[in-house]
Motif scaffolding. Sequence first.
Motif, mmCIF file in Angstrom:
data_model
loop_
_atom_site.group_PDB
_atom_site.id
_atom_site.type_symbol
_atom_site.label_atom_id
_atom_site.label_comp_id
_atom_site.label_asym_id
_atom_site.label_seq_id
_atom_site.Cartn_x
_atom_site.Cartn_y
_atom_site.Cartn_z
ATOM 1 N N PRO A 30 0.824 -1.209 0.000
ATOM 2 C CA PRO A 30 0.000 0.000 0.000
ATOM 3 C C PRO A 30 0.860 1.261 0.000
ATOM 4 O O PRO A 30 2.066 1.211 0.231
ATOM 5 C CB PRO A 30 -0.807 -0.129 1.300
ATOM 6 N N GLU A 31 0.209 2.393 -0.249
ATOM 7 C CA GLU A 31 0.930 3.669 -0.287
ATOM 8 C C GLU A 31 1.507 4.049 1.060
ATOM 9 O O GLU A 31 2.551 4.679 1.140
ATOM 10 C CB GLU A 31 -0.002 4.780 -0.780
ATOM 11 N N ARG A 32 0.829 3.692 2.125
ATOM 12 C CA ARG A 32 1.294 4.028 3.474
ATOM 13 C C ARG A 32 1.576 2.757 4.248
ATOM 14 O O ARG A 32 0.794 1.822 4.232
ATOM 15 C CB ARG A 32 0.249 4.838 4.219
ATOM 16 N N GLN A 71 8.754 1.521 8.420
ATOM 17 C CA GLN A 71 9.155 2.857 8.006
ATOM 18 C C GLN A 71 9.198 3.731 9.245
ATOM 19 O O GLN A 71 8.481 3.490 10.207
ATOM 20 C CB GLN A 71 8.148 3.423 7.003
ATOM 21 N N VAL A 115 12.339 6.272 -0.498
ATOM 22 C CA VAL A 115 11.009 6.700 -0.925
ATOM 23 C C VAL A 115 11.079 8.203 -1.154
ATOM 24 O O VAL A 115 11.488 8.944 -0.258
ATOM 25 C CB VAL A 115 9.943 6.370 0.147
#
Length: 139
Positions: A30-32, A71, A115
């Motif tokens: 996913p994006e996050r 992250q 990123v």
Amino acid sequence: MPTPRETILSALHARLSALPATALRGDVLPERVPAEGLLILRDGEPGEPEVTLSPLRYHYQHRAEIEAVVQGADRDAAFDTLTASIGAALAADRTLGGLCDWVEAEAPRPVDLPVEGAGSLKAAIIPVVLHYSTADPLA
């Protein structure tokens, strides 16, 4: 009725879902990435089975994969905690409730992924070998 392979993979996913990290199965990244980390279970490859006759049984060493991703500023410690929690979850019941003969994880090979516009990700693929037997390779 699900096959033994699907039952075992579902049990492994359920075991990973009990961890603080978000656990997905077969999804795209996913994006996050959630603050607790992200786990994506990939079904992997059952490989070529060993076959015994009388009774006919197919013995697999199925290689599934867990993608572990964290992250944040303290991603090294978070990654270490996440991988240790995966190991502890697997060691708690190496047969997934009697569904397979043995479950073992292999060591991860972590990488840092940059990123654009955000903190980099620390990720690894953790191979998990599922040892089980079936009477039919399609069942």
